[in-house]
Design a protein around this motif. Structure first.
Motif, PDB file in Angstrom:
ATOM      1  N   LEU A 157       0.836  -1.209   0.000  1.00 36.80           N
ATOM      2  CA  LEU A 157       0.000   0.000   0.000  1.00 36.80           C
ATOM      3  C   LEU A 157       0.866   1.253   0.000  1.00 36.80           C
ATOM      4  O   LEU A 157       0.565   2.235  -0.683  1.00 36.80           O
ATOM      5  N   GLY A 158       1.956   1.204   0.770  1.00 38.99           N
ATOM      6  CA  GLY A 158       2.882   2.327   0.792  1.00 38.99           C
ATOM      7  C   GLY A 158       3.528   2.555  -0.560  1.00 38.99           C
ATOM      8  O   GLY A 158       3.688   3.700  -0.991  1.00 38.99           O
ATOM      9  N   LEU A 159       3.872   1.459  -1.247  1.00 37.74           N
ATOM     10  CA  LEU A 159       4.472   1.583  -2.576  1.00 37.74           C
ATOM     11  C   LEU A 159       3.459   2.130  -3.571  1.00 37.74           C
ATOM     12  O   LEU A 159       3.805   2.926  -4.450  1.00 37.74           O
ATOM     13  N   THR A 160       2.202   1.721  -3.420  1.00 35.24           N
ATOM     14  CA  THR A 160       1.135   2.237  -4.289  1.00 35.24           C
ATOM     15  C   THR A 160       0.957   3.742  -4.092  1.00 35.24           C
ATOM     16  O   THR A 160       0.891   4.501  -5.065  1.00 35.24           O
ATOM     17  N   THR A 161       0.890   4.153  -2.829  1.00 40.43           N
ATOM     18  CA  THR A 161       0.765   5.580  -2.525  1.00 40.43           C
ATOM     19  C   THR A 161       1.962   6.356  -3.060  1.00 40.43           C
ATOM     20  O   THR A 161       1.811   7.454  -3.622  1.00 40.43           O
ATOM     21  N   SER A 162       3.145   5.797  -2.886  1.00 39.59           N
ATOM     22  CA  SER A 162       4.360   6.446  -3.374  1.00 39.59           C
ATOM     23  C   SER A 162       4.347   6.569  -4.893  1.00 39.59           C
ATOM     24  O   SER A 162       4.726   7.611  -5.442  1.00 39.59           O
ATOM     25  N   THR A 163       3.914   5.517  -5.579  1.00 36.00           N
ATOM     26  CA  THR A 163       3.875   5.531  -7.039  1.00 36.00           C
ATOM     27  C   THR A 163       2.961   6.638  -7.550  1.00 36.00           C
ATOM     28  O   THR A 163       3.283   7.323  -8.530  1.00 36.00           O
ATOM     29  N   ILE A 164       1.836   6.817  -6.891  1.00 37.36           N
ATOM     30  CA  ILE A 164       0.920   7.899  -7.281  1.00 37.36           C
ATOM     31  C   ILE A 164       1.600   9.258  -7.099  1.00 37.36           C
ATOM     32  O   ILE A 164       1.452  10.156  -7.934  1.00 37.36           O
ATOM     33  N   SER A 165       2.362   9.395  -6.024  1.00 38.27           N
ATOM     34  CA  SER A 165       3.111  10.637  -5.817  1.00 38.27           C
ATOM     35  C   SER A 165       4.169  10.825  -6.899  1.00 38.27           C
ATOM     36  O   SER A 165       4.388  11.940  -7.386  1.00 38.27           O
ATOM     37  N   PHE A 166       4.816   9.710  -7.299  1.00 37.18           N
ATOM     38  CA  PHE A 166       5.837   9.796  -8.351  1.00 37.18           C
ATOM     39  C   PHE A 166       5.224  10.273  -9.665  1.00 37.18           C
ATOM     40  O   PHE A 166       5.839  11.039 -10.405  1.00 37.18           O
ATOM     41  N   ILE A 167       4.019   9.789  -9.956  1.00 33.01           N
ATOM     42  CA  ILE A 167       3.325  10.216 -11.178  1.00 33.01           C
ATOM     43  C   ILE A 167       3.073  11.720 -11.133  1.00 33.01           C
ATOM     44  O   ILE A 167       3.282  12.438 -12.115  1.00 33.01           O
ATOM     45  N   SER A 168       2.653  12.195  -9.964  1.00 38.84           N
ATOM     46  CA  SER A 168       2.403  13.630  -9.800  1.00 38.84           C
ATOM     47  C   SER A 168       3.685  14.431  -9.978  1.00 38.84           C
ATOM     48  O   SER A 168       3.718  15.441 -10.689  1.00 38.84           O
ATOM     49  N   TYR A 169       4.763  13.975  -9.348  1.00 40.97           N
ATOM     50  CA  TYR A 169       6.045  14.666  -9.477  1.00 40.97           C
ATOM     51  C   TYR A 169       6.553  14.643 -10.914  1.00 40.97           C
ATOM     52  O   TYR A 169       7.169  15.604 -11.376  1.00 40.97           O
ATOM     53  N   SER A 170       6.319  13.538 -11.624  1.00 39.35           N
ATOM     54  CA  SER A 170       6.819  13.420 -13.002  1.00 39.35           C
ATOM     55  C   SER A 170       6.180  14.452 -13.921  1.00 39.35           C
ATOM     56  O   SER A 170       6.807  14.907 -14.877  1.00 39.35           O
ATOM     57  N   THR A 171       4.936  14.827 -13.650  1.00 41.23           N
ATOM     58  CA  THR A 171       4.285  15.848 -14.477  1.00 41.23           C
ATOM     59  C   THR A 171       4.921  17.218 -14.255  1.00 41.23           C
ATOM     60  O   THR A 171       4.981  18.036 -15.169  1.00 41.23           O
ATOM     61  N   VAL A 172       5.402  17.451 -13.034  1.00 43.23           N
ATOM     62  CA  VAL A 172       6.065  18.718 -12.730  1.00 43.23           C
ATOM     63  C   VAL A 172       7.370  18.850 -13.502  1.00 43.23           C
ATOM     64  O   VAL A 172       7.799  19.964 -13.835  1.00 43.23           O
ATOM     65  N   MET A 173       8.003  17.724 -13.812  1.00 42.14           N
ATOM     66  CA  MET A 173       9.292  17.752 -14.509  1.00 42.14           C
ATOM     67  C   MET A 173       9.195  18.402 -15.882  1.00 42.14           C
ATOM     68  O   MET A 173      10.202  18.816 -16.449  1.00 42.14           O
ATOM     69  N   GLY A 174       7.984  18.511 -16.431  1.00 39.69           N
ATOM     70  CA  GLY A 174       7.812  19.173 -17.719  1.00 39.69           C
ATOM     71  C   GLY A 174       8.223  20.635 -17.677  1.00 39.69           C
ATOM     72  O   GLY A 174       8.626  21.213 -18.692  1.00 39.69           O
TER      73      GLY A 174
END
Length: 226
Positions: A157-174
């Motif tokens: 569950l922690g990895l799932t929550t983290s992955t969702i955060s990673f997706i959010s951060y990846s959009t900022v990289m644009g």
């Protein structure tokens, strides 16, 4: 008035670019997930084991690791990206592009998941460790055969929550030329005033996040045998 037919038309028009940007996002998130599992899991486990009253209680290591994790987690992400430009150049040879964007993402992923791992292990009843010790288990066996097994649902569950955060951060990289869906949305949607295209990208990201959340939750419930 919003035109859904125009949105579909725009998606078809930029289909190849959208697919490419999604692929870049998957690459950044994938690298972050691997870093979280390979480094975040051990760091989180060490945070737990070196805590007060635990198997490897060590105040110095605990203080250093806690300080590092807290600093990284509290650092504004865009500022962290800029701050890490010299290190990013040293590792991948450039500060621009998908691979370069993966470096600060990986650092953040390690800190985020490490804290969630520690929290999952802290939720395990003390009796589990005591039972393992009474059966003559080594400290290594206690971690891998008892703690990780008992906390497997929470860890996922922690990895799932983290992955969702990673997706959010990846959009900022644009914003800093990191590629991915965020970069596509800025260049093709925002800068060209293509509102329908922006909405389409938002819908794609929502669907992606929901898929990750649903899959992670489903597997976590299957693993939870308590």
């Amino acid at each position: 008035m919003f035109d859904f037919s125009l949105m579909i038309e725009k998606v078809m028009q930029y289909q190849s670019q959208i697919v490419e940007s999604i692929g870049e996002t998957f690459l950044m998130v994938g690298i972050s997930v691997v870093a979280a599992v390979l480094l975040g899991l051990p760091v989180g486990t060490l945070l737990f084991l070196c805590g007060k009253g635990q198997l490897y209680e060590n105040r110095t290591i605990s203080t250093v690791l806690n300080g590092a994790v807290n600093i990284i987690r509290s650092f504004p992400f865009l500022l962290l990206v800029v701050f890490m430009i010299p290190l990013t150049r040293l590792i991948v040879g450039t500060a621009i592009g998908t691979l370069a964007a993966s470096v600060p993402l990986a650092v953040v992923s390690i800190a985020l998941y490490a804290r969630l791992v520690e929290q999952s292990l802290l939720e395990i009843p003390r009796g589990v460790i005591e039972a393992a010790l009474s059966m003559g288990a080594t400290k290594f066996e206690i971690v891998y055969k008892f703690l990780f097994v008992e906390a497997r649902s929470g860890l996922l569950l922690g990895l799932t929550t983290s992955t969702i955060s990673f997706i959010s951060y990846s959009t900022v990289m644009g914003v800093v030329g990191g590629g991915g869906v965020g970069d596509f949305a800025i260049r093709y949607g925002y800068q060209r005033f293509e509102t329908e295209l922006m909405v389409a990208i938002i819908i794609i990201m929502i669907v992606l996040v929901q898929l990750v959340h649903y899959t992670g939750s489903l597997i976590s419930r299957w693993l939870d045998k308590r």
